[in-house]
Design a protein around this motif. Structure first.
Motif, mmCIF file in Angstrom:
data_model
loop_
_atom_site.group_PDB
_atom_site.id
_atom_site.type_symbol
_atom_site.label_atom_id
_atom_site.label_comp_id
_atom_site.label_asym_id
_atom_site.label_seq_id
_atom_site.Cartn_x
_atom_site.Cartn_y
_atom_site.Cartn_z
ATOM 1 N N GLU A 12 0.799 -1.296 -0.019
ATOM 2 C CA GLU A 12 -0.130 0.092 -0.119
ATOM 3 C C GLU A 12 0.881 1.099 -0.074
ATOM 4 O O GLU A 12 0.737 2.346 -0.573
ATOM 5 C CB GLU A 12 -0.949 -0.101 1.087
ATOM 6 C CG GLU A 12 -1.826 1.215 1.242
ATOM 7 C CD GLU A 12 -2.587 1.188 2.478
ATOM 8 O OE1 GLU A 12 -2.388 0.289 3.533
ATOM 9 O OE2 GLU A 12 -3.772 1.946 2.657
ATOM 10 N N CYS A 13 2.119 1.169 0.639
ATOM 11 C CA CYS A 13 2.766 2.338 0.841
ATOM 12 C C CYS A 13 3.891 2.451 -0.201
ATOM 13 O O CYS A 13 4.542 3.510 -0.441
ATOM 14 C CB CYS A 13 3.525 2.476 2.243
ATOM 15 S SG CYS A 13 2.108 2.385 3.425
ATOM 16 N N LEU A 14 4.198 1.392 -0.980
ATOM 17 C CA LEU A 14 5.470 1.460 -1.822
ATOM 18 C C LEU A 14 5.205 2.391 -3.138
ATOM 19 O O LEU A 14 6.179 2.951 -3.333
ATOM 20 C CB LEU A 14 5.426 0.011 -2.552
ATOM 21 C CG LEU A 14 6.298 -0.949 -1.860
ATOM 22 C CD1 LEU A 14 6.341 -2.631 -2.676
ATOM 23 C CD2 LEU A 14 8.054 -0.514 -1.799
ATOM 24 N N VAL B 91 0.943 6.776 4.878
ATOM 25 C CA VAL B 91 -0.140 6.672 3.832
ATOM 26 C C VAL B 91 -1.161 5.584 4.362
ATOM 27 O O VAL B 91 -2.008 5.696 3.492
ATOM 28 C CB VAL B 91 0.332 6.748 2.540
ATOM 29 C CG1 VAL B 91 1.168 8.171 2.217
ATOM 30 C CG2 VAL B 91 1.426 5.766 2.008
ATOM 31 N N SER B 92 -0.616 4.375 5.001
ATOM 32 C CA SER B 92 -1.532 3.441 4.952
ATOM 33 C C SER B 92 -2.875 3.900 5.655
ATOM 34 O O SER B 92 -2.717 4.029 6.672
ATOM 35 C CB SER B 92 -0.527 2.351 5.806
ATOM 36 O OG SER B 92 -1.429 1.115 5.974
ATOM 37 N N GLN B 93 -3.905 3.226 5.000
ATOM 38 C CA GLN B 93 -5.176 3.430 5.665
ATOM 39 C C GLN B 93 -5.431 1.752 5.578
ATOM 40 O O GLN B 93 -6.360 1.416 6.514
ATOM 41 C CB GLN B 93 -6.160 4.006 4.815
ATOM 42 C CG GLN B 93 -5.651 5.767 4.789
ATOM 43 C CD GLN B 93 -5.645 6.282 6.397
ATOM 44 O OE1 GLN B 93 -6.481 5.647 7.017
ATOM 45 N NE2 GLN B 93 -5.016 7.319 6.505
ATOM 46 N N SER C 19 -2.393 3.394 14.712
ATOM 47 C CA SER C 19 -1.495 4.508 14.216
ATOM 48 C C SER C 19 -0.293 3.998 13.453
ATOM 49 O O SER C 19 0.453 3.206 14.088
ATOM 50 C CB SER C 19 -1.176 5.609 15.158
ATOM 51 O OG SER C 19 -1.002 5.147 16.421
ATOM 52 N N GLU C 20 -0.254 4.573 12.414
ATOM 53 C CA GLU C 20 0.894 4.197 11.636
ATOM 54 C C GLU C 20 2.304 5.198 11.879
ATOM 55 O O GLU C 20 2.173 6.498 11.481
ATOM 56 C CB GLU C 20 0.966 4.226 9.886
ATOM 57 C CG GLU C 20 1.982 3.631 9.239
ATOM 58 C CD GLU C 20 1.798 3.817 7.826
ATOM 59 O OE1 GLU C 20 1.092 4.301 7.297
ATOM 60 O OE2 GLU C 20 2.647 3.001 7.200
ATOM 61 N N VAL C 21 3.165 4.782 12.945
ATOM 62 C CA VAL C 21 4.026 5.805 13.395
ATOM 63 C C VAL C 21 5.381 6.074 12.568
ATOM 64 O O VAL C 21 6.066 7.050 12.570
ATOM 65 C CB VAL C 21 4.536 5.366 14.890
ATOM 66 C CG1 VAL C 21 3.449 5.767 15.667
ATOM 67 C CG2 VAL C 21 4.971 3.894 14.969
ATOM 68 N N GLU C 22 5.942 5.149 11.786
ATOM 69 C CA GLU C 22 6.644 5.183 10.721
ATOM 70 C C GLU C 22 6.212 4.539 9.495
ATOM 71 O O GLU C 22 5.434 3.633 9.475
ATOM 72 C CB GLU C 22 7.956 4.396 11.194
ATOM 73 C CG GLU C 22 8.800 4.859 12.427
ATOM 74 C CD GLU C 22 9.769 3.906 12.653
ATOM 75 O OE1 GLU C 22 10.375 3.358 11.738
ATOM 76 O OE2 GLU C 22 10.201 3.884 13.877
ATOM 77 N N CYS C 23 6.718 5.400 8.120
ATOM 78 C CA CYS C 23 6.174 4.828 7.140
ATOM 79 C C CYS C 23 7.281 5.154 5.818
ATOM 80 O O CYS C 23 7.927 5.970 5.738
ATOM 81 C CB CYS C 23 4.771 5.538 6.741
ATOM 82 S SG CYS C 23 4.104 5.059 5.024
ATOM 83 N N ILE C 24 7.394 4.068 5.138
ATOM 84 C CA ILE C 24 8.387 4.221 3.735
ATOM 85 C C ILE C 24 7.952 5.665 2.905
ATOM 86 O O ILE C 24 8.724 6.042 2.399
ATOM 87 C CB ILE C 24 8.441 3.032 3.182
ATOM 88 C CG1 ILE C 24 7.235 2.260 2.660
ATOM 89 C CG2 ILE C 24 9.171 1.792 3.791
ATOM 90 C CD1 ILE C 24 7.105 1.371 1.592
ATOM 91 N N ALA C 25 6.659 5.812 2.824
ATOM 92 C CA ALA C 25 6.049 6.862 2.243
ATOM 93 C C ALA C 25 6.772 8.260 2.817
ATOM 94 O O ALA C 25 7.208 9.306 1.841
ATOM 95 C CB ALA C 25 4.734 7.120 2.358
ATOM 96 N N VAL D 292 10.956 1.147 7.365
ATOM 97 C CA VAL D 292 9.897 0.187 7.414
ATOM 98 C C VAL D 292 8.389 1.046 7.691
ATOM 99 O O VAL D 292 8.647 2.073 7.944
ATOM 100 C CB VAL D 292 9.966 -0.878 8.493
ATOM 101 C CG1 VAL D 292 11.402 -1.553 8.155
ATOM 102 C CG2 VAL D 292 10.213 -0.148 9.736
ATOM 103 N N CYS D 293 7.461 0.541 7.607
ATOM 104 C CA CYS D 293 6.152 0.878 8.095
ATOM 105 C C CYS D 293 5.862 0.324 9.562
ATOM 106 O O CYS D 293 6.113 -1.067 9.719
ATOM 107 C CB CYS D 293 5.062 0.622 7.210
ATOM 108 S SG CYS D 293 5.083 1.687 5.406
ATOM 109 N N ARG D 294 5.623 0.944 10.503
ATOM 110 C CA ARG D 294 5.663 0.559 11.817
ATOM 111 C C ARG D 294 4.264 0.944 12.415
ATOM 112 O O ARG D 294 3.670 2.264 12.285
ATOM 113 C CB ARG D 294 6.455 1.006 12.734
ATOM 114 C CG ARG D 294 6.845 0.392 13.967
ATOM 115 C CD ARG D 294 8.020 1.058 14.935
ATOM 116 N NE ARG D 294 9.237 0.975 14.162
ATOM 117 C CZ ARG D 294 10.004 -0.131 14.317
ATOM 118 N NH1 ARG D 294 9.831 -1.226 15.049
ATOM 119 N NH2 ARG D 294 11.090 -0.033 13.678
HETATM 120 ZN ZN LIG Z 1 3.298 2.921 5.338
#
Ligand SMILES: [Zn+2]
Length: 273
Positions: free
Chosen positions: A218-220, A230-232, A253-259, A264-266
């Motif tokens: 989803e974030c790639l 951005v992940s929903q 909540s997404e606290v880290e995101c590759i976007a 990583v997404c965390r």
């Molecule tokens: Zn993400």
């Protein structure tokens, strides 16, 4: 975890290709389906070896066994552009003559150097009817949704994710009858087998969990392009899973995101107060 401790799974894993199509310039491509008695594999491989000696090249294949029927079958693409005096019909005859072989089919309907699988349907993943969607296409779909619906798109995606997560837990509990922790482990492991991401729970209990997702589909498409996570859909998916597993509300909540440039997404999963 299945991969070696301390090693980045992205670097140690090999990709898994689903048999779909093959393009080989100047090739002459044929697709084969061969069904045989279980145990006849060595004879089948012998025939394949003889064809290889004549410069046939198999490009991709899969093996599937049916224990109930005591049968197995293989599907594969083969390039026969370098074989002299051999048509697909003749090769099929060679396989038919092989001891233990019960059925042979082939297809060669596409362009000479492009083949698309026409012998197998439906696509099953873990025994379940599935379809594939390119990560890039999904990214385009998300972009259009946000253009048309703004923040409404985020709500729609989150709710879709919740329903996916809830139905996942229901299906899993019915199928395997496992406890909550094991169910979560199975669900996260399946994300990688199904190509979503490599997911791992850094900690998880009925109150709080931290889920790390690497290469999340989803974030790639937005990697390093946004200022906020951005992940929903996956965020909702996790909420749906925890809510159905523990029977209460969770916020995710997404606290880290590759976007936004993280590696990583965390996701932080917390029981609602
Ligand atoms: Zn993400």
């Amino acid at each position: 975890m299945a991969y070696n401790e301390g090693q980045d799974p992205i670097e140690t894993c090999y990709p898994k290709e689903i048999m779909c199509s093959e393009h080989l310039p100047n090739g002459k491509l044929v697709e084969f389906f061969i069904r045989f008695r279980r145990g006849a594999e060595p004879e089948f491989l012998k025939t394949l070896g003889l064809l290889r000696e004549k410069n046939a090249r198999e490009l991709y294949g899969f093996y599937d066994a049916n224990l109930e029927k005591d049968e197995a079958y293989v599907g594969f693409f083969m390039d026969i552009s370098n074989i002299k005096d051999m048509t697909p019909e003749k090769i099929a005859e060679e396989f038919k003559k092989t001891e233990g072989v019960l059925e042979v089919r082939f297809s060669q309907r596409m362009l000479k150097d492009l083949i698309i699988d026409e012998l197998f349907f439906p696509l099953l993943v873990g025994g379940e009817r599935s379809f594939t969607l390119r990560v890039e296409s999904f990214g385009a779909l998300l972009k259009r949704l946000y253009e048309k619906f703004g923040t409404g798109a985020a709500v729609i995606l989150y709710e879709m994710g919740v329903s996916l997560g809830e139905s996942k837990v229901e299906g899993l509990v019915k199928k395997y009858k496992v406890d909550k922790q094991t169910a979560l482990k199975i669900i996260l492991a399946e994300r990688s087998a199904k190509g979503w991401c490599i997911a791992e729970a850094e900690e998880a209990n009925g109150k709080r969990a931290v889920i790390v997702a690497r290469e999340l589909f989803e974030c790639l498409p937005f990697r390093n392009k946004q200022e906020k996570p951005v992940s929903q859909l996956f965020r909702g998916y996790l909420a749906g899973i925890f809510q159905r597993l523990y029977g209460k509300s969770f916020t995710v909540s997404e606290v880290e995101c590759i976007a936004k440039g993280d590696s990583v997404c965390r996701f932080l999963v917390e029981a609602a107060k």
